[in-house]
Write an enzyme that holds these catalytic residues in place. Structure first.
Site, PDB file in Angstrom:
ATOM      1  N   ARG A   1       3.138 -34.130  23.913  1.00 52.70           N
ATOM      2  CA  ARG A   1       3.409 -34.051  22.467  1.00 52.70           C
ATOM      3  C   ARG A   1       4.312 -32.864  22.104  1.00 52.70           C
ATOM      4  O   ARG A   1       4.430 -31.901  22.861  1.00 52.70           O
ATOM      5  CB  ARG A   1       2.088 -33.837  21.723  1.00 52.70           C
ATOM      6  CG  ARG A   1       1.287 -35.092  21.543  1.00 52.70           C
ATOM      7  CD  ARG A   1      -0.060 -34.760  20.956  1.00 52.70           C
ATOM      8  NE  ARG A   1      -0.768 -35.963  20.567  1.00 52.70           N
ATOM      9  CZ  ARG A   1      -2.079 -36.032  20.405  1.00 52.70           C
ATOM     10  NH1 ARG A   1      -2.832 -34.966  20.597  1.00 52.70           N
ATOM     11  NH2 ARG A   1      -2.653 -37.151  20.044  1.00 52.70           N
TER      12      ARG A   1
ATOM     13  N   ARG B   1       2.263 -32.386  16.262  1.00 51.64           N
ATOM     14  CA  ARG B   1       1.005 -31.829  15.766  1.00 51.64           C
ATOM     15  C   ARG B   1       1.225 -30.379  15.326  1.00 51.64           C
ATOM     16  O   ARG B   1       2.039 -29.667  15.913  1.00 51.64           O
ATOM     17  CB  ARG B   1      -0.060 -31.844  16.859  1.00 51.64           C
ATOM     18  CG  ARG B   1      -0.501 -33.244  17.237  1.00 51.64           C
ATOM     19  CD  ARG B   1      -1.488 -33.788  16.212  1.00 51.64           C
ATOM     20  NE  ARG B   1      -2.136 -34.993  16.674  1.00 51.64           N
ATOM     21  CZ  ARG B   1      -1.669 -36.229  16.502  1.00 51.64           C
ATOM     22  NH1 ARG B   1      -0.514 -36.418  15.882  1.00 51.64           N
ATOM     23  NH2 ARG B   1      -2.342 -37.266  16.950  1.00 51.64           N
TER      24      ARG B   1
ATOM     25  N   ASP C   1       2.004  -7.675  10.689  1.00 44.15           N
ATOM     26  CA  ASP C   1       3.374  -8.182  10.503  1.00 44.15           C
ATOM     27  C   ASP C   1       4.440  -7.289  11.167  1.00 44.15           C
ATOM     28  O   ASP C   1       5.558  -7.738  11.383  1.00 44.15           O
ATOM     29  CB  ASP C   1       3.702  -8.299   9.003  1.00 44.15           C
ATOM     30  CG  ASP C   1       2.719  -9.187   8.261  1.00 44.15           C
ATOM     31  OD1 ASP C   1       2.070 -10.019   8.917  1.00 44.15           O
ATOM     32  OD2 ASP C   1       2.588  -9.034   7.022  1.00 44.15           O
TER      33      ASP C   1
ATOM     34  N   THR D   1      -0.428  -3.101   9.880  1.00 45.56           N
ATOM     35  CA  THR D   1      -0.155  -4.496   9.532  1.00 45.56           C
ATOM     36  C   THR D   1       0.137  -5.305  10.789  1.00 45.56           C
ATOM     37  O   THR D   1       0.837  -4.833  11.696  1.00 45.56           O
ATOM     38  CB  THR D   1       1.016  -4.695   8.540  1.00 45.56           C
ATOM     39  OG1 THR D   1       1.381  -6.082   8.528  1.00 45.56           O
ATOM     40  CG2 THR D   1       2.259  -3.908   8.855  1.00 45.56           C
TER      41      THR D   1
ATOM     42  N   GLY E   1       2.919 -13.373   9.586  1.00 45.02           N
ATOM     43  CA  GLY E   1       3.993 -12.379   9.658  1.00 45.02           C
ATOM     44  C   GLY E   1       4.680 -12.154   8.326  1.00 45.02           C
ATOM     45  O   GLY E   1       5.624 -11.384   8.226  1.00 45.02           O
TER      46      GLY E   1
ATOM     47  N   THR F   1       0.833  -1.206   0.000  1.00 43.13           N
ATOM     48  CA  THR F   1       0.000   0.000   0.000  1.00 43.13           C
ATOM     49  C   THR F   1       0.867   1.255   0.000  1.00 43.13           C
ATOM     50  O   THR F   1       0.558   2.242  -0.687  1.00 43.13           O
ATOM     51  CB  THR F   1      -0.904  -0.006   1.255  1.00 43.13           C
ATOM     52  OG1 THR F   1      -1.693  -1.192   1.223  1.00 43.13           O
ATOM     53  CG2 THR F   1      -1.789   1.213   1.317  1.00 43.13           C
TER      54      THR F   1
HETATM   55  O1  F6P Z   1       0.262  -9.019   5.732  1.00 43.08           O
HETATM   56  C1  F6P Z   1      -0.665  -9.544   6.594  1.00 43.08           C
HETATM   57  C2  F6P Z   1      -0.856 -11.014   6.354  1.00 43.08           C
HETATM   58  O2  F6P Z   1      -1.814 -11.506   7.267  1.00 43.08           O
HETATM   59  C3  F6P Z   1       0.423 -11.851   6.429  1.00 43.08           C
HETATM   60  O3  F6P Z   1       0.827 -12.102   7.752  1.00 43.08           O
HETATM   61  C4  F6P Z   1       0.025 -13.066   5.647  1.00 43.08           C
HETATM   62  O4  F6P Z   1       1.154 -13.675   5.081  1.00 43.08           O
HETATM   63  C5  F6P Z   1      -0.865 -12.494   4.564  1.00 43.08           C
HETATM   64  O5  F6P Z   1      -1.317 -11.243   5.052  1.00 43.08           O
HETATM   65  C6  F6P Z   1      -2.047 -13.346   4.209  1.00 43.08           C
HETATM   66  O6  F6P Z   1      -2.662 -12.763   3.131  1.00 43.08           O
HETATM   67  P1  F6P Z   1      -4.133 -13.077   2.623  1.00 43.08           P
HETATM   68  O7  F6P Z   1      -5.087 -12.465   3.594  1.00 43.08           O
HETATM   69  O8  F6P Z   1      -4.213 -12.441   1.294  1.00 43.08           O
HETATM   70  O9  F6P Z   1      -4.266 -14.571   2.622  1.00 43.08           O
END
Ligand code: F6P
Length: 357
Positions: free
Chosen positions: A171, A275, A136, A134, A179, A114
């Site tokens: 487990r 798991r 991330d 974000t 991220g 963006t």
């Molecule tokens: O950038 C935010 C995010 O949630 C990332 O952590 C993830 O890799 C991606 O977007 C997932 O994207 P989408 O919502 O397009 O599946």
């Protein structure tokens, strides 16, 4: 009178509504008369002229609501200069909408992609102010993005839930954390949730070292092990490949994600039952946490202040506990990654957490 456009683009997160409310409330409280136009579904609304005039009622009751009431979409930057499927020149169309509405400024809320487009629009002569969104936390120029702390809460809660069942069954559990290419979310949720092993893209792992850590834990009497694995985690072996080779390898990977590959490898190496839990998009959902409510409100308010002063071309960010304005030209196209030598990583290691390195 000031005429403002507003849009949310890219993956959503908690506190987008909170941030927009922060901008609007501050603008509506100012002496100057203001009109705010909301563009629907990100840049698509700007390209195709899909908007509506927003009133105070649009911003009421949204402080705590996740998602974005304007809708969002991904319009990849690499395609922005290419004509759309209908042959439309996207950049020209966005400029046309802006000038037709006689906007003084566009407020754009988004992450990395963006920001690249926002900066392009700035270069094209539009007045832009952005807000860093974000889960991330990988946006350059700000120590924190809104959405991040809320996502840390969700991912941590997931690890907390896994803890009790992992302990009961003895487990090995992998919790795969979002991220994108950065490890911020995994590192923070992993530490908060008491993960024993944290694998992040910035610190490539050696699967034998991961297996060794699990073995050591079990030999010292721990019945279970929890790994917080970033969706972008990468082995040392894969990190040595060229971008092209790695892409090819990923395209042929027989597992849905890196966590499943690690689980299979650990089982082969004698790690016992492994798991995998993937909280996925729940990490972007639900209400913003209190920290994000305050943080996004503050950022939104400061963005409005810039608009009222006519200071454009900035992202409102957060540096050393202060709200700051960062030139968009500096932000666009850069990622903020976890420094493997950062003190938080050293502290995690001192706590006994393995990064598999
Ligand atoms: O950038 C935010 C995010 O949630 C990332 O952590 C993830 O890799 C991606 O977007 C997932 O994207 P989408 O919502 O397009 O599946």
């Amino acid at each position: 009178m000031k005429r403002i456009g507003m849009l949310t683009s890219g993956g959503d997160c908690q506190a987008l509504n909170t941030a927009m409310r922060g901008v609007a409330k501050t603008l509506f409280n100012a002496k100057e008369q203001v009109e705010i136009y909301g563009f629907l579904n990100g840049y698509q609304g700007l390209i195709y002229g899909k908007f509506r005039l927003l009133t105070g009622a649009d911003f009421a009751g949204i402080l705590t609501k996740g998602g974005t009431f304007l809708g969002s979409s991904r319009t990849p930057f690499k395609t922005i200069r290419e004509p759309g499927p209908d042959g439309i020149d996207k950049v020209a169309a966005m400029k046309q909408t802006y000038y037709k509405l006689q906007l003084d400024c566009l407020v754009i809320l988004g992450g990395n992609g963006t920001h690249k487009t926002a900066n392009l629009l700035r270069e094209e002569g539009l007045n832009i102010v952005t807000l860093p969104k974000t889960i991330d936390n990988d946006l350059w120029g700000t120590d924190m993005t809104f959405g991040f702390q809320s996502a840390v809460n969700v991912a941590t809660e997931c690890i907390d839930y896994i803890h009790t069942t992992a302990a009961s069954h003895g487990r090995v559990f992998i919790v795969e954390v979002m991220g994108h290419k950065a490890g911020w979310l995994t590192l923070n949720a992993g530490m908060a949730g008491g993960a024993d092993i944290i694998l992040i893209p910035e610190i490539p792992y050696d699967i034998n070292k991961v297996a060794k850590k699990i073995k050591e834990r079990h030999e010292s009497g721990s019945r279970f092990t929890i790994l917080a694995v970033a969706e972008g985690a990468i082995s040392k072996e894969d990190a040595a490949l060229s971008k092209k080779e790695y892409k090819k390898k990923l395209a042929n990977r027989k597992y849905p994600s890196v966590s499943y590959e690690i689980a299979a490898q650990l089982q082969e190496l004698g790690g016992g039952e492994v798991r995998v839990t993937v909280p996925g998009h729940t990490q972007r959902g639900g209400s913003p946490c209190p920290y994000d409510r305050v943080f996004a409100s503050r950022l939104g308010s400061e963005a409005a202040k810039l608009i009222l002063k006519g200071e454009y071309g900035f992202m409102v960010g957060y540096k050393n506990r202060e709200i700051v304005k960062v030139p968009l030209a500096d932000v666009a196209g850069k990622l903020k990654m976890v420094d493997p030598d950062a003190s938080i990583v050293k502290e995690a290691k001192m706590l006994g957490i393995s990064f598999g390195d």
